[in-house]
Enzyme design. Sequence first.
Site, PDB file in Angstrom:
ATOM      1  CB  THR A  18      -0.933   0.148   1.074  1.00 42.68           C
ATOM      2  OG1 THR A  18      -0.005   0.064   2.397  1.00 42.68           O
ATOM      3  CG2 THR A  18      -1.927  -1.009   1.212  1.00 42.68           C
ATOM      4  CB  ALA A 256       3.961   5.806  10.060  1.00 49.88           C
ATOM      5  CE  LYS A 257       2.855   0.731   3.845  1.00 47.27           C
ATOM      6  NZ  LYS A 257       1.943  -0.331   3.888  1.00 47.27           N
ATOM      7  NE  ARG A 258       2.886  10.293  10.483  1.00 47.88           N
ATOM      8  CZ  ARG A 258       2.825   9.227  11.361  1.00 47.88           C
ATOM      9  NH1 ARG A 258       1.937   8.224  11.207  1.00 47.88           N
ATOM     10  NH2 ARG A 258       3.601   9.135  12.587  1.00 47.88           N
ATOM     11  CG  ASP A 259       7.491   9.318   8.720  1.00 51.64           C
ATOM     12  OD1 ASP A 259       6.900  10.152   8.766  1.00 51.64           O
ATOM     13  OD2 ASP A 259       7.610   8.333   9.161  1.00 51.64           O
TER      14      ASP A 259
END
Length: 291
Positions: A18, A256-259
Amino acid sequence: MAMPTTPATVTRFAPSPTGLLHPGHAHSALFAARAAGPDGRFLLRIEDIDAARCRPEFAEAILTDLAWLGLAWDVPVRRQSEHMADYRAALARLDAMGLLYPCFCTRKDIQDEVARAGYAPHGPDGVLYPGTCRGLSEAERADLIAAGEPHAFRLDMEAAVTRAGPLTFTDRARGTIPVDGQSCGDVVLARKDVPTSYHLAVTVDDAVQGVTLVTRGEDLLHASHIHRILQALLGLPVPEYRHHGLLAGPDGKRFAKRDRSLTLRALREAGRSPADARAMAGFADWANTAI
Ligand code: GLU
């Protein structure tokens, strides 16, 4: 005389495509590969049941990034989206045991029910399902299904726990853990849009792939309780577990994937070496690290 051989350890890394991998994922992958030991097998599984969020280019990037990190895995790579028949069969067995019920609730219905009840027991994944659809009659269920109402399937946890009896699982770092299914509530085993869920697919796959040691982050420790119950119900082999700590980034928070700036791809493109990335992932002395 031939010495009895100990079966080789089989571990796996099971990312969902993802987004791009970050050092937190790298920690998990390196941990699993090392936990397999020199004679073990390290497998890779792409957990892509969620067609809306998973993308083939992220799956490709996972292979590229892991190879760049210096990892080699046994083939074939298992892709969950290709094995829906396996999950359907497991679901049908649980259904035949009378342990599932269709759930027609939307998120909003659940919120409303929780607000109405005035109390909200929490589990590891937030508010526990209040059990609204557990109480529907067979006729009500049949009518809703006939009307084409989208529905998930939930595990009737109380019935499942009663049927499975007392259980434990072994975490290599934590010891023997008594299984507590009730604190997770009636978890979803088949989603409205997919005939499986994370819990069911992982449990089936670990058995199909012959995984003997499940390694994953301690944020998923609660999931092992659910998986152990499913193993008991489905008569599947029971692996050992090792839940590792979660790696924090430079800001002290979990990766996290946001970084986006701290993905393995971004590190590679910025000229960092695989050894740099392994060090960021907590394996500075990779060649000499044993788990
Ligand atoms: N696919 C899960 C994730 O990306 C991990 C599954 C597991 O290791 O059991 O968080």
